[in-house]
Design a protein around this motif. Structure first.
Motif, mmCIF file in Angstrom:
data_model
loop_
_atom_site.group_PDB
_atom_site.id
_atom_site.type_symbol
_atom_site.label_atom_id
_atom_site.label_comp_id
_atom_site.label_asym_id
_atom_site.label_seq_id
_atom_site.Cartn_x
_atom_site.Cartn_y
_atom_site.Cartn_z
ATOM 1 N N TYR A 19 5.708 41.949 -16.208
ATOM 2 C CA TYR A 19 4.329 41.612 -15.860
ATOM 3 C C TYR A 19 4.259 40.385 -14.954
ATOM 4 O O TYR A 19 3.564 40.384 -13.943
ATOM 5 N N PHE A 58 0.863 41.270 -10.356
ATOM 6 C CA PHE A 58 0.415 40.027 -10.976
ATOM 7 C C PHE A 58 -0.147 39.061 -9.934
ATOM 8 O O PHE A 58 -1.098 38.331 -10.207
ATOM 9 N N TRP A 115 -4.025 38.837 -8.931
ATOM 10 C CA TRP A 115 -5.044 38.023 -9.596
ATOM 11 C C TRP A 115 -5.475 36.880 -8.681
ATOM 12 O O TRP A 115 -6.667 36.575 -8.571
ATOM 13 N N ASN A 138 -2.636 45.623 -14.436
ATOM 14 C CA ASN A 138 -2.861 44.218 -14.790
ATOM 15 C C ASN A 138 -3.638 44.016 -16.090
ATOM 16 O O ASN A 138 -3.523 42.952 -16.695
#
Length: 145
Positions: A63, A69, A72, A90
């Motif tokens: 992750y 990731f 974001w 996510n």
């Protein structure tokens, strides 16, 4: 590193899914047929718990090393939530897998406290089958096949 971790996570998932299927069916069959709970049943439940927790650890590493990731920061919350692929990788997949592993852990812990076979099988059947349903609901099937 990302590709190696993704490869391990993807193929370990087959083992987790296989063991979760075996453990769920074993518990359901044991409950319905009033089997005596033995060491083999305990080993199946324990091995399912272990492989699922290993998968969680691999998933956490994946992750934070995945390109998804970074989205974001680039897209923000609104951008990630409006894109179904980003939302799956996510938010939905990680959250649902954590819930599934929590169900496995709770089921395993609760079944150890039961004194007779039928309640042990019932507890495992409920929690492991719920975990199986949760896992199957959020596997990114397009990435598997």
């Amino acid at each position: 590193m990302y590709e190696v971790v993704q490869f391990i996570h993807s193929y370990w998932a087959y083992l987790v899914l296989f063991m979760l299927l075996i453990a769920s069916f074993n518990a359901i069959i044991g409950f319905v047929t009033n089997k005596e709970y033995g060491s083999t049943n305990f080993q199946i439940a324990l091995f399912t718990l272990i492989v699922s927790h290993i998968q969680l650890l691999i998933g956490i590493v994946l992750y934070f090393s995945a390109p998804y990731f970074k989205m974001w920061a680039e897209e923000g919350m609104g951008g990630v939530m409006s894109d179904s692929t980003l939302r799956l990788y996510n938010v939905e997949h990680p959250l649902m897998m954590i819930i599934a592993i929590a169900l496995i852990t709770i089921g395993y812990s609760k079944h150890k406290k039961k004194l007779t076979s039928k309640p042990k099988f019932k507890t495992l059947a409920i929690f492991y089958t719920l975990a199986l349903i949760v896992v199957l609901s959020r596997i990114p099937w397009s990435a598997w096949f």
